[in-house]
Design a protein around this motif. Structure first.
Motif, PDB file in Angstrom:
ATOM      1  N   ARG A  80       0.818  -1.209   0.000  1.00 15.02           N
ATOM      2  CA  ARG A  80       0.000   0.000   0.000  1.00 15.02           C
ATOM      3  C   ARG A  80       0.850   1.255   0.000  1.00 15.02           C
ATOM      4  O   ARG A  80       0.540   2.227  -0.710  1.00 15.02           O
ATOM      5  N   VAL A 150      -3.455  -5.941  -2.694  1.00 14.94           N
ATOM      6  CA  VAL A 150      -2.798  -4.871  -1.945  1.00 14.94           C
ATOM      7  C   VAL A 150      -2.664  -5.283  -0.489  1.00 14.94           C
ATOM      8  O   VAL A 150      -3.621  -5.774   0.126  1.00 14.94           O
ATOM      9  N   ASP A 152      -0.952  -4.170   3.524  1.00 16.69           N
ATOM     10  CA  ASP A 152      -0.493  -3.090   4.380  1.00 16.69           C
ATOM     11  C   ASP A 152       0.205  -3.699   5.586  1.00 16.69           C
ATOM     12  O   ASP A 152       0.123  -4.917   5.810  1.00 16.69           O
ATOM     13  N   GLU A 188      -5.863   5.748  -3.090  1.00 13.01           N
ATOM     14  CA  GLU A 188      -4.845   5.381  -2.107  1.00 13.01           C
ATOM     15  C   GLU A 188      -5.215   5.882  -0.723  1.00 13.01           C
ATOM     16  O   GLU A 188      -5.047   5.175   0.275  1.00 13.01           O
TER      17      GLU A 188
END
Length: 236
Positions: A80, A150, A152, A188
């Protein structure tokens, strides 16, 4: 990282969970639902095409041209915190997709004696992972086509299963992620602020059979040890 996911429902059921009508399905016969879906297999993704929700099946891997030239291995995840770099810009603008899933697996422990954990929503409802693809709306799938989930950094309060986690969104936020009228910078910011926190999930120790690609059945979801409920992250 996110290295195994669960996709066991039909596309229509995932779309219903997103509270959005599925207008088109482009899924080849060789696609298979899975309790233990590994990278490089075909996985269901959703995208918006002219405001209509479309389901496709894309290979879970991506190898850029420069990575291919360097003989690198395909990637399966996109960080991310790297999404605003030039490397991802094209996909962030035109290739935002959602991977619907019923959970994912992570492992703890030393190499050779690793314990798999099943991570699901506490209410067992489907999850919607933010993802990217280089597949165009009207381009045939080829060896260069793929998708990236994605990830994180893991939030405080989570079981320490890995230092990264897939970015899971609510149905509403997943639709916003797909909306190309939102800039890639706004997209984002969305996943940075709206990713579901640890309080949404539960972790269950499950069979070590998960480690073998050949094992794929509902028995993999059965807890074999402790079950841990996620808590709200707090600053230490």
């Amino acid at each position: 990282m996110c290295g195994r996911i669960i996709q066991i429902e039909d596309e229509d059921e995932y779309a219903e969970a997103m509270e959005f009508k599925l207008e088109q399905t482009i899924v080849p016969e060789k696609y298979r639902k899975s309790f233990n879906a590994a990278p490089h297999t075909l996985r269901i993704v959703f995208r918006l095409v002219d405001g209509k929700l479309v389901a496709e099946a894309l290979p879970w891997r991506y190898l850029s041209h420069w990575a291919k030239e360097k003989n690198l291995r395909p990637a399966i995840n996109a960080r991310r915190d790297k999404l605003l770099t030039p490397y991802y810009r094209s996909m962030m603008k035109n290739g935002r997709v959602v991977v619907p899933a019923d959970g994912w697996y992570e492992w703890t422990g030393p190499k050779g004696d690793r314990q798999p954990w099943l991570i699901q929503a506490k209410d067992k409802k489907p999850l919607f992972f933010a993802a990217l693809t280089n597949q165009g709306d009207d381009v045939a799938i080829d060896d260069d086509t793929g998708l990236l989930i994605v990830t994180d950094d893991s939030a405080g309060g989570m079981v320490d299963v890995h230092d990264r986690r897939p970015v899971a969104l609510t149905a509403e936020d997943a639709m916003t992620w797909l909306d190309t009228s939102f800039s890639y910078q706004q997209a984002e910011e969305l996943i940075r602020s709206a990713a579901l926190g640890p309080e949404y999930f539960q972790w269950s120790e499950v069979s070590k059979d998960v480690g073998g690609h050949a094992h794929d059945g509902p028995e993999l979801l059965e807890p074999t040890g402790q079950i841990v409920l996620g808590e709200v992250a707090t600053d230490s």
